[in-house]
Write an enzyme that holds these catalytic residues in place. Structure first.
Site, mmCIF file in Angstrom:
data_model
loop_
_atom_site.group_PDB
_atom_site.id
_atom_site.type_symbol
_atom_site.label_atom_id
_atom_site.label_comp_id
_atom_site.label_asym_id
_atom_site.label_seq_id
_atom_site.Cartn_x
_atom_site.Cartn_y
_atom_site.Cartn_z
ATOM 1 N N GLY A 61 0.809 -1.213 0.000
ATOM 2 C CA GLY A 61 0.000 0.000 0.000
ATOM 3 C C GLY A 61 0.840 1.259 0.000
ATOM 4 C CB CYS A 62 3.725 2.296 2.009
ATOM 5 S SG CYS A 62 2.812 2.236 3.578
ATOM 6 C CB ILE A 63 5.051 0.391 -3.018
ATOM 7 C CG1 ILE A 63 6.263 -0.058 -2.192
ATOM 8 C CG2 ILE A 63 5.402 0.485 -4.504
ATOM 9 C CD1 ILE A 63 6.707 -1.491 -2.481
#
Length: 150
Positions: A43-45
């Site tokens: 998700g952070c990528i």
């Protein structure tokens, strides 16, 4: 979440290159201050890359993007290099700034209560006031939504 119209709390955090940043450094420019849970996670990528891919559109509008997580300066450097991120990542290992911005919250992970980062963003105006908040954002389309609000 902090209220729209309130002064954004001041902070002093180190970036992926070891340089100290404060919110006051950015007076006179709009700031996207986005909090994310962890470098190099799916998700952070997605979220970071969505900001990366629209970075020219943000800079055209004179907006600064600052990503904040609990990860170390070294972890941020690896994240920046691997994902080719053109913006600043700030390290808040003791989550004090997370707490100032009300994004350090109790979460439910696999039936267990833990403290962690709620994926949230603040849009801060040129004078340091919060003009928009985004809570529990969807990583893939978040940058596009922020861009529409500018």
């Amino acid at each position: 979440m902090l209220e729209i119209g309130t002064k954004a709390p001041e902070f002093a955090l180190y970036d992926q290159d070891g340089h100290l940043h404060t919110l006051n450094n950015y007076l006179g420019r709009k700031v996207i201050l986005y909090f994310y849970p962890k470098d190099q996670t799916a998700g952070c990528i997605k979220e970071a890359c969505s900001f990366r891919d629209r970075y020219p559109q943000f800079t055209e509008k004179g907006v600064v993007i600052l990503g904040v997580s609990k990860d170390s300066v070294k972890s941020h450097k690896n994240f920046e290099e691997k994902q080719h991120l053109p913006f600043t990542l700030l390290s808040d290992p003791d989550h004090k700034v997370h707490e100032l911005y009300d994004v350090w919250v109790e979460k439910n992970m696999y039936g267990k209560k833990v403290m962690g980062t709620e994926r949230s963003t603040y849009l801060i105006d040129e004078e340091g006031f919060i003009i928009k908040t985004y809570q529990k954002v969807k990583p893939a389309d978040h940058a596009e939504n922020v861009l529409k609000d500018l």
